[in-house]
Design a protein around this motif. Structure first.
Motif, PDB file in Angstrom:
ATOM      1  N   ALA A   1       4.160   9.547   4.826  1.00  0.00           N
ATOM      2  CA  ALA A   1       3.708   9.144   3.489  1.00  0.00           C
ATOM      3  C   ALA A   1       2.517   9.988   3.043  1.00  0.00           C
ATOM      4  CB  ALA A   1       3.313   7.675   3.481  1.00  0.00           C
ATOM      5  N   GLN A   2       2.384  10.122   1.736  1.00  0.00           N
ATOM      6  CA  GLN A   2       1.213  10.759   1.132  1.00  0.00           C
ATOM      7  C   GLN A   2       0.707   9.805   0.056  1.00  0.00           C
ATOM      8  OE1 GLN A   2       2.605  14.595  -0.206  1.00  0.00           O
ATOM      9  NE2 GLN A   2       2.564  15.439   1.855  1.00  0.00           N
TER      10      GLN A   2
ATOM     11  N   VAL B   1      10.068   7.504   3.200  1.00  0.00           N
ATOM     12  CA  VAL B   1       9.239   8.008   4.300  1.00  0.00           C
ATOM     13  C   VAL B   1       8.916   6.897   5.312  1.00  0.00           C
ATOM     14  CG1 VAL B   1       8.236   9.937   2.999  1.00  0.00           C
ATOM     15  CG2 VAL B   1       7.136   7.685   2.918  1.00  0.00           C
ATOM     16  N   PHE B   2       9.760   5.872   5.361  1.00  0.00           N
ATOM     17  CA  PHE B   2       9.632   4.741   6.292  1.00  0.00           C
ATOM     18  C   PHE B   2       8.384   3.897   6.038  1.00  0.00           C
ATOM     19  CE2 PHE B   2      12.222   7.927   8.417  1.00  0.00           C
ATOM     20  CZ  PHE B   2      13.366   7.183   8.675  1.00  0.00           C
ATOM     21  N   PHE B   3       7.852   3.944   4.821  1.00  0.00           N
ATOM     22  CA  PHE B   3       6.653   3.168   4.502  1.00  0.00           C
ATOM     23  C   PHE B   3       6.913   1.674   4.673  1.00  0.00           C
ATOM     24  CE2 PHE B   3       3.435   1.044   2.078  1.00  0.00           C
ATOM     25  CZ  PHE B   3       2.320   1.850   2.163  1.00  0.00           C
TER      26      PHE B   3
ATOM     27  N   ARG C   1       7.420   0.605   8.454  1.00  0.00           N
ATOM     28  CA  ARG C   1       6.160   0.626   9.205  1.00  0.00           C
ATOM     29  C   ARG C   1       5.211  -0.464   8.711  1.00  0.00           C
ATOM     30  NH1 ARG C   1       9.185   2.914  11.617  1.00  0.00           N
ATOM     31  NH2 ARG C   1       9.258   5.085  12.268  1.00  0.00           N
ATOM     32  N   CYS C   2       5.224  -0.726   7.419  1.00  0.00           N
ATOM     33  CA  CYS C   2       4.396  -1.794   6.857  1.00  0.00           C
ATOM     34  C   CYS C   2       4.789  -3.141   7.464  1.00  0.00           C
ATOM     35  CB  CYS C   2       4.541  -1.823   5.338  1.00  0.00           C
ATOM     36  SG  CYS C   2       3.505  -3.047   4.527  1.00  0.00           S
ATOM     37  N   ALA C   3       6.077  -3.408   7.547  1.00  0.00           N
ATOM     38  CA  ALA C   3       6.561  -4.660   8.131  1.00  0.00           C
ATOM     39  C   ALA C   3       6.143  -4.762   9.601  1.00  0.00           C
ATOM     40  CB  ALA C   3       8.072  -4.759   7.981  1.00  0.00           C
ATOM     41  N   GLU C   4       6.225  -3.660  10.332  1.00  0.00           N
ATOM     42  CA  GLU C   4       5.804  -3.659  11.740  1.00  0.00           C
ATOM     43  C   GLU C   4       4.309  -3.952  11.859  1.00  0.00           C
ATOM     44  OE1 GLU C   4       6.858   0.216  13.210  1.00  0.00           O
ATOM     45  OE2 GLU C   4       9.008  -0.244  13.187  1.00  0.00           O
TER      46      GLU C   4
ATOM     47  N   GLU D   1      -3.351   4.730   4.264  1.00  0.00           N
ATOM     48  CA  GLU D   1      -2.819   5.812   5.098  1.00  0.00           C
ATOM     49  C   GLU D   1      -1.294   5.834   5.051  1.00  0.00           C
ATOM     50  OE1 GLU D   1      -4.615   8.151   6.705  1.00  0.00           O
ATOM     51  OE2 GLU D   1      -6.362   7.244   5.752  1.00  0.00           O
ATOM     52  N   GLY D   2      -0.679   4.672   5.233  1.00  0.00           N
ATOM     53  CA  GLY D   2       0.773   4.561   5.206  1.00  0.00           C
ATOM     54  C   GLY D   2       1.438   5.090   6.454  1.00  0.00           C
ATOM     55  N   SER D   3       2.729   5.307   6.357  1.00  0.00           N
ATOM     56  CA  SER D   3       3.511   5.819   7.480  1.00  0.00           C
ATOM     57  C   SER D   3       3.178   7.289   7.729  1.00  0.00           C
ATOM     58  CB  SER D   3       5.003   5.645   7.200  1.00  0.00           C
ATOM     59  OG  SER D   3       5.373   6.396   6.055  1.00  0.00           O
TER      60      SER D   3
END
Length: 88
Positions: free
Chosen positions: A67-68, A15-17, A20-23, A62-64
């Motif tokens: 994400a859930q 889910v691109f977590f 997005r985390c790296a960004e 929250e995450g991407s």
């Protein structure tokens, strides 16, 4: 300088977590890494100023967009002086 290791539970792979985390980490000036784990969790290490690392911990709850997140485990560790942020 502080260091936190987190394990994020829920629907957090595929889910691109990590991307997005790296960004988010780069934007916050936080170093470390993020990686998928075989059990379906995502593990990450954040190093930096306390406020910036706190911002990342908040983001992990929250995450991407897709994400859930069901829970986040946080461990305090000694900083190692990491440079950059790796998306593993």
């Amino acid at each position: 300088m502080v260091r936190r290791r987190v394990v994020v539970h829920g629907r957090v792979q595929g889910v691109f977590f990590r991307a997005r985390c790296a960004e988010q980490a780069a934007a916050a000036g936080v170093t470390g890494w993020v990686a998928n784990q075989p059990d379906g969790t995502v593990e990450a290490v954040f190093e930096g100023e306390e406020a910036a690392v706190s911002q990342m911990l908040t983001w992990c709850h929250e995450g991407s967009e897709r994400a859930q997140v069901s829970s986040v485990d946080v461990l305090e560790e000694q900083p190692e002086g990491l440079t950059g942020f790796d998306h593993r």
